[in-house]
Design a protein around this motif. Structure first.
Motif, mmCIF file in Angstrom:
data_model
loop_
_atom_site.group_PDB
_atom_site.id
_atom_site.type_symbol
_atom_site.label_atom_id
_atom_site.label_comp_id
_atom_site.label_asym_id
_atom_site.label_seq_id
_atom_site.Cartn_x
_atom_site.Cartn_y
_atom_site.Cartn_z
ATOM 1 N N TYR A 176 0.684 -1.456 -0.058
ATOM 2 C CA TYR A 176 0.585 0.310 0.042
ATOM 3 C C TYR A 176 0.998 1.224 -0.109
ATOM 4 C CZ TYR A 176 -3.475 -3.193 1.087
ATOM 5 O OH TYR A 176 -4.680 -4.538 1.118
ATOM 6 N N GLU A 177 -0.085 2.693 -0.770
ATOM 7 C CA GLU A 177 1.148 3.598 -0.890
ATOM 8 C C GLU A 177 1.180 3.949 0.861
ATOM 9 O OE1 GLU A 177 -2.641 5.272 -1.587
ATOM 10 O OE2 GLU A 177 -2.274 3.391 -1.496
ATOM 11 N N THR A 178 2.839 4.414 1.071
ATOM 12 C CA THR A 178 3.116 5.223 2.236
ATOM 13 C C THR A 178 1.734 6.198 2.767
ATOM 14 O OG1 THR A 178 5.169 6.060 1.868
ATOM 15 C CG2 THR A 178 4.932 3.877 3.455
ATOM 16 N N TYR A 179 1.747 6.956 3.728
ATOM 17 C CA TYR A 179 0.554 7.905 2.886
ATOM 18 C C TYR A 179 1.434 9.642 3.998
ATOM 19 C CZ TYR A 179 -3.776 10.667 4.561
ATOM 20 O OH TYR A 179 -4.638 11.466 5.099
ATOM 21 N N LYS A 180 1.138 9.816 3.288
ATOM 22 C CA LYS A 180 1.335 11.784 3.560
ATOM 23 C C LYS A 180 -0.215 12.172 3.985
ATOM 24 C CE LYS A 180 5.691 12.053 0.831
ATOM 25 N NZ LYS A 180 5.504 10.398 0.249
ATOM 26 N N PRO A 181 0.382 12.704 5.464
ATOM 27 C CA PRO A 181 -0.838 13.697 5.193
ATOM 28 C C PRO A 181 -1.280 15.165 4.411
ATOM 29 C CG PRO A 181 0.252 13.649 6.963
ATOM 30 C CD PRO A 181 1.102 13.418 6.280
ATOM 31 N N LYS A 182 -2.314 14.788 3.678
ATOM 32 C CA LYS A 182 -2.583 16.234 3.155
ATOM 33 C C LYS A 182 -3.170 17.214 3.910
ATOM 34 C CE LYS A 182 -5.078 16.919 -0.950
ATOM 35 N NZ LYS A 182 -6.260 17.134 -1.691
ATOM 36 N N LEU A 183 -2.528 18.682 3.791
ATOM 37 C CA LEU A 183 -3.043 19.208 4.693
ATOM 38 C C LEU A 183 -3.931 20.258 3.450
ATOM 39 C CD1 LEU A 183 0.318 20.572 6.911
ATOM 40 C CD2 LEU A 183 -1.893 19.675 7.846
ATOM 41 N N PHE A 353 -6.376 -1.274 13.593
ATOM 42 C CA PHE A 353 -5.977 -3.046 13.359
ATOM 43 C C PHE A 353 -6.876 -3.343 12.072
ATOM 44 C CE2 PHE A 353 -5.283 -7.382 13.097
ATOM 45 C CZ PHE A 353 -3.874 -7.777 12.959
ATOM 46 N N HIS A 354 -6.368 -3.980 10.540
ATOM 47 C CA HIS A 354 -7.216 -4.670 10.074
ATOM 48 C C HIS A 354 -6.722 -4.855 9.045
ATOM 49 C CE1 HIS A 354 -7.436 -0.709 7.759
ATOM 50 N NE2 HIS A 354 -8.600 0.631 9.023
ATOM 51 N N SER A 355 -7.727 -5.678 7.966
ATOM 52 C CA SER A 355 -6.748 -5.667 6.749
ATOM 53 C C SER A 355 -6.094 -5.044 5.434
ATOM 54 C CB SER A 355 -7.558 -6.636 6.325
ATOM 55 O OG SER A 355 -8.663 -5.630 5.583
ATOM 56 N N LYS A 356 -5.770 -3.256 5.754
ATOM 57 C CA LYS A 356 -6.361 -2.485 4.217
ATOM 58 C C LYS A 356 -4.571 -1.735 5.035
ATOM 59 C CE LYS A 356 -9.291 -1.317 1.305
ATOM 60 N NZ LYS A 356 -9.610 -2.004 0.605
ATOM 61 N N TYR A 357 -3.879 -2.761 6.716
ATOM 62 C CA TYR A 357 -2.930 -2.154 6.771
ATOM 63 C C TYR A 357 -1.782 -2.369 6.665
ATOM 64 C CZ TYR A 357 -4.002 1.344 10.056
ATOM 65 O OH TYR A 357 -4.459 3.048 10.873
ATOM 66 N N SER A 358 -0.422 -2.243 5.778
ATOM 67 C CA SER A 358 0.375 -3.290 5.757
ATOM 68 C C SER A 358 1.105 -4.011 6.891
ATOM 69 C CB SER A 358 1.719 -2.488 5.059
ATOM 70 O OG SER A 358 2.198 -1.817 6.349
ATOM 71 N N VAL A 359 1.861 -5.269 6.055
ATOM 72 C CA VAL A 359 2.111 -6.399 7.758
ATOM 73 C C VAL A 359 2.692 -5.683 8.100
ATOM 74 C CG1 VAL A 359 2.821 -8.475 7.352
ATOM 75 C CG2 VAL A 359 1.841 -7.964 5.195
#
Length: 813
Positions: A176-183, A353-359
């Motif tokens: 999954y793409e790492t998330y940069k908070p969008k301001l 905790f859920h399945s959309k998170y990376s391992v």
């Protein structure tokens, strides 16, 4: 001699025994992982179940390869819980182990490893790690088997684990793409200028600065729309440059503020909890009283009655005792909203905790819970959270407990997270609170029987009335030609009214895609999936036909494959078609769509929910994701476009589910200021369920459905076990199911239903046949399962039937 019994992450019924040395036996503890070889060449990370000195009778115990952990990663409570799931849901312990732990813990010889393209800092690698890193520069992927050959030794799991920890490699999962908070930068007026007189002074003050004056006037024009104003929008609309706005900020006329939502790092603010109103206070008091003599309580509160606020009060008390809290939600989309609400109160004590998170993120949460860290005091997530290594759980909240999403249908273990949570609570002596506006029949029945406590919360927060529900007769409207596409004139009028009031609208259609059926108007043929017995759904945005069962896809043909005619027509409608129709009907408004096509990726939900909350989207179209507990304060109208598809579904729970879904969707309307409106379009508005929805009469629906269930022998009176056979050869499945039906009828007589074919009788080239076993109220569940297991063993001993997949689903609803 010392031996250990281990759970292997594969679906075999028994545990396996391996031999260990005296030193290893002294070091090992229950719940640690060891690398073992199983079969001819396979290696697995197995879990130690117990350590003893009795050798296995039927085979020679092999030695283990190595120990993988310093400390146990799974605790006693979990192992007991897993054993309960395994015996109750009739599945292998290995299946539960596989489902429970993040896949990074399950390295095996076939695991495929990929390199992380963003990794650069090679100085931190040891020589062995560098060898693997170098090999991955030449090949795009390696299996653990191949790494064994590269390093020339068997003990490689620790090296691979190190590489995963250092983020050099990742194992086969969607990355999954790492998330940069969008301001996003917004502008508001400085607090000195809120009054109207302030505006006159302001314009006088800026009489010379023409551009600044333009910017201020544009700001006031935009302000009439009652939406947050983006700095970018203001610059575009007023035609001034960014420095002009900046100078107004320097003069303390405007101020900038940011709206940011961000996922894994939480802002550590802790605010005071909101004060409860009298009805919530009363409910809280009743819940506590109920907990003094019951472990499980049902909170039956109408939509928008402020159940979450009641939960937060309880959570605070449990945290004060130093215990952990599990907060379960049915849908990942919901976690996005609830996180933000809970974060305000509990700051850094929340983990998700859920399945959309990376391992790696999941492993991190797992370890934090195991080590009882402060940032894992409240765990929020979907059904898989019940498997986490809790040490001392004090409270489990199961929100929207009636939701189907709590039940796992594929793959095994086919557990129901709500029921498993009740058992988990018992193991930890924790209290369990089930919350819902439309409880499932079983839960409400348990509460009526006195098994669970029951607390009612009948008033909406702020005493706003429940939405006014209007049923629209589509049959009449079609006859009078008052339909525009799939919208009745009345619904269009209601949307227009809401838009004029600057309010938002949610439209619900439980089908994604553009159209479920494409049909040739000449010969009537429609394109079918080659692997499943189902017609292909047309998706217009990429002009493709897709199968929603096996993901087969192909381009939309220009002509009919059977007769060659070019006249293809679409039947039925999905969210995509609604979205396109809305764009034509309301060209000046922003239309958004939320279904599993638009919410791919880790932050898919969040982006759409954020846009809707900041009122960038005026009308949101979606599937049942929208019905679950989301809270938008500016929504005044909810439209259900086709209620009939839900009611006419061949399932004994269809009516109960349709009632729940419609009441939940309706509950999204009018949550903050004034009474909302709901429009339900149907060909049969006189259907008793629709009448009950329109009067929000849960009790009447409950009584009627219970009567039917008693009459036709269904839950909550009778238990159900569903048996499914799958194989690619139709004749073999047919013979198998007929043999099985006879064998079961000899034991269980008239309580065996079937054999039947499901609505979609072939999926992924496997033919499917079902049998249903009903277990009467007085019959022992344990004995029934023993008998069923015996029949299964005999079935699997027959040579012709051995290749058939035999699936048991306990409580299959």
């Amino acid at each position: 001699m010392y031996f250990i019994n281990v759970i292997l992450p594969i679906p075999i019924q028994k545990t396996f025994t391996y031999s260990v040395t005296k030193e290893e036996a002294a070091f090992l503890k229950k719940g640690m992982r060891v690398a073992v070889s199983f079969g001819k060449t396979k290696m697995y990370a197995a879990l130690v179940l117990n350590i003893h000195q009795t050798p296995p009778e039927l085979y020679e115990a092999k030695e283990i390869h190595q120990i993988l952990d310093e400390q146990p990663i799974v605790n006693e409570h979990q192992l007991k819980h897993w054993q309960w799931i395994s015996s109750y849901y009739m599945c292998a312990l290995g299946d539960v182990y596989r489902a429970a732990v993040p896949s990074a813990f399950l390295l095996e010889s076939e695991t495929i490893i990929y390199k992380n393209e963003n990794f650069e800092d090679t100085d931190i690698l040891t020589d062995e790690e560098f060898l693997i890193f170098e090999a991955l520069q030449r090949q795009s992927q390696l299996t653990i088997h191949e790494i064994t050959n590269i390093l020339g030794k068997k003990k490689i799991f620790p090296t691979v684990n190190q590489l995963i920890d250092k983020s050099v490699i990742y194992i086969r999962e969607e990355i999954y793409e790492t998330y940069k908070p969008k301001l996003v930068k917004y502008v508001r007026l400085h607090k000195d200028y809120e009054e109207e007189d302030g505006l006159k002074d302001l314009l006088a003050q800026l009489s010379r600065a023409k551009k600044q004056r333009d910017a201020v006037l544009t700001f006031f024009q935009l302000k009439t729309e009652r939406k947050p104003i983006k700095a970018k929008t203001l610059i575009e609309k007023s035609g001034v440059s960014a420095p002009v706005i900046k100078s107004l900020v320097d003069k303390n006329i405007f101020e900038f503020y940011h709206i940011q939502t961000d996922r894994v790092q939480f802002k550590g603010e802790e605010n005071e909890l909101k004060t409860l109103n009298e009805f919530q206070e009363k409910a809280l008091k009743e819940i506590k009283e109920s907990f003094s003599n019951q472990d499980i309580t049902l909170l039956h509160g109408v939509t928008s009655s402020g159940k979450t606020e009641v939960y937060t009060k309880l959570i605070k008390e449990v945290l004060a005792e130093g215990k952990q809290v599990l907060f379960m939600l049915p849908e990942i989309a919901l976690t996005t909203q609830i996180i933000t609400r809970l974060q305000n109160y509990f700051g850094n004590q929340i983990s998700v905790f859920h399945s959309k998170y990376s391992v790696n993120e999941r492993v991190e949460v797992w370890n934090n819970v195991l080590e009882h860290k402060t940032k894992a005091q409240i765990i929020l997530g979907a059904r898989s959270t019940i498997f986490l290594p809790f040490a001392n759980l004090g409270l489990i909240v199961v929100d929207e407990e009636h939701e189907v999403s709590y039940k796992q249908f594929e793959p095994s273990p086919r557990y129901n997270a709500r029921d498993a949570a009740v058992v988990l609570g018992k193991l930890h002596n924790a209290k369990v609170l089930l919350g819902s506006a439309t409880p499932s029949l079983e839960t409400k029945f348990n509460a009526d029987q006195g098994k669970y406590g029951l607390v009612n919360l009948k008033r909406r927060h702020g005493n706003i009335q429940l939405p006014k529900i209007e049923l629209i007769n589509v049959k009449e409207k079609r006859r009078k030609k008052e339909m525009v596409g799939h919208f009745s004139d009345r619904l269009i009028q209601m949307i227009n009214e809401a838009m004029e009031e600057k309010e938002q609208v949610i439209l619900f259609q439980n089908r994604r895609g553009f159209s479920p059926i494409v049909e040739c108007t000449t010969c009537g043929n429609s394109p079918q999936c080659p692997n499943c017995d189902v017609s292909l759904t047309y998706h217009k945005y990429n002009n493709q036909l897709k199968c929603h069962y096996c993901h087969y896809q192909r381009a939309m043909p220009n002509s009919c494959g059977a007769c060659g005619s070019a006249s293809l027509d679409t039947k039925g409608f999905g969210t995509e078609q609604i979205e396109l129709e809305l764009k034509e009907l309301f060209p000046n408004y922003n239309i958004g769509r939320m279904d599993s096509d638009t919410t791919r990726g880790k932050f898919g939900y969040q982006k759409i929910i954020e846009a809707f909350e900041t009122q960038e989207i005026d009308i949101l179209v979606g599937t049942q994701m929208l019905s679950k507990g989301l809270d938008f304060e500016n929504v005044s109208l909810v439209g259900i476009l086709s209620a009939d598809t839900m009611l006419n579904y061949p399932d004994f729970r269809a009516h109960e589910r349709a009632f729940q879904l419609m009441v939940q969707v309706a509950g999204r309307a009018g949550r903050s200021k004034k009474q909302g409106k709901v429009a339900i379009q149907s060909y049969n508005p006189y259907h008793q369920i629709l009448q009950q929805v329109s009067t929000n009469n849960y009790e009447e629906m409950y009584k009627e459905q219970l009567q039917d269930r008693w009459q036709y022998h269904y839950p909550p009176y009778y238990r159900l076990i569903k048996i499914t056979l799958k194989h690619k050869d139709y004749v073999r499945v047919n013979d198998g199911i007929n043999w099985l039906a006879r064998a079961m009828q000899n034991v269980f007589r008239e309580n065996v239903l079937g054999p039947t074919e499901p609505a979609v009788a072939r999926v992924r080239n496997q033919y499917i046949k079902n049998l249903m076993l009903k277990i009467p109220p007085k019959q022992s569940l344990v004995k029934t399962k023993e008998q069923l297991q015996k029949i299964r063993n005999t079935f699997e001993a027959i040579k012709e039937f051995r290749p058939i997949r035999f699936i048991i689903d306990v409580d299959a609803y």
